[in-house]
Design an enzyme around this catalytic site. Sequence first.
Site, PDB file in Angstrom:
ATOM      1  N   SER A 109       0.839  -1.191   0.000  1.00 31.10           N
ATOM      2  CA  SER A 109       0.000   0.000   0.000  1.00 31.10           C
ATOM      3  C   SER A 109       0.884   1.255   0.000  1.00 31.10           C
ATOM      4  CB  SER A 109      -0.953  -0.049   1.201  1.00 31.10           C
ATOM      5  OG  SER A 109      -1.982   0.894   1.085  1.00 31.10           O
TER       6      SER A 109
ATOM      7  N   HIS B 211      -8.007  -5.461  -0.198  1.00 33.86           N
ATOM      8  CA  HIS B 211      -6.748  -4.765   0.107  1.00 33.86           C
ATOM      9  C   HIS B 211      -6.000  -5.582   1.161  1.00 33.86           C
ATOM     10  CE1 HIS B 211      -4.223  -1.222  -0.143  1.00 33.86           C
ATOM     11  NE2 HIS B 211      -4.201  -1.096   1.173  1.00 33.86           N
TER      12      HIS B 211
ATOM     13  N   ASP C 296      -9.882  -4.757  -4.458  1.00 28.75           N
ATOM     14  CA  ASP C 296      -9.326  -3.766  -3.540  1.00 28.75           C
ATOM     15  C   ASP C 296     -10.228  -2.532  -3.531  1.00 28.75           C
ATOM     16  OD1 ASP C 296      -7.753  -1.813  -2.221  1.00 28.75           O
ATOM     17  OD2 ASP C 296      -5.911  -2.803  -2.858  1.00 28.75           O
TER      18      ASP C 296
END
Length: 225
Positions: A120, A205, A174
């Site tokens: 991320s 995610h 996601d």
Amino acid sequence: MTRKLLDCIEINTADQPEYAVIWLHGLGASGHDFEPIVPELQLLQRPGVRFLFPHAPVRPITVNGGAAMRGWYDINSMDFGSRQQDTAGITESASLVSELIDSQIEAGIPARNITLAGFSQGGAIALYEGLTGKHTLGGILALSTYLPIQETSLPAITPERQSVPVFMAHGLYDDVIQIRHAEQSRDVMLEHKVALEWHSYPIPHSVSADEVADVSNWLKLQFGM
């Protein structure tokens, strides 16, 4: 002048590691977040690997109401293609990671034996520093992420950086960083001749067992295992 490095969790798979993986966590997490992945990667045989899991600085995050948490940079919008990005925070964190890379080189691990990894937000810094920084690394591992500040990062990719292997992966479902942002980053990096390998998984995610297995195989290839 003494250099103050990021605080890190360090795990060595051998007494004298020949390789290093610097793994950057996501927003609001810490270096402990990916610490459990080390045994899952099955890299316990020689050559030894040093894993470093640094803790990001604590900073206010705009999209979270200004609440302070560990983050590599501020996020003003969930539109990750926006030009309203925290350029100062991104470059500051990239500089901190560059100093961490320097420390490993000084400890005897050459840049070509260092992989910069991240999830991320951490993956965004890994891509930015790995493709535009002063070191030509052994590889970049970018999970559930995107390439930030492309107006400056893309022109800074030199022929040496183009040859650095990149493993980029994203979840099809996601809902934090939509896959379209990752695909756009993938496409422009490929246009700039980055040696990128793309994977997608039917996950949100997060990281899946299949993804960890693919990361393990990719790392073993980088480390000559």
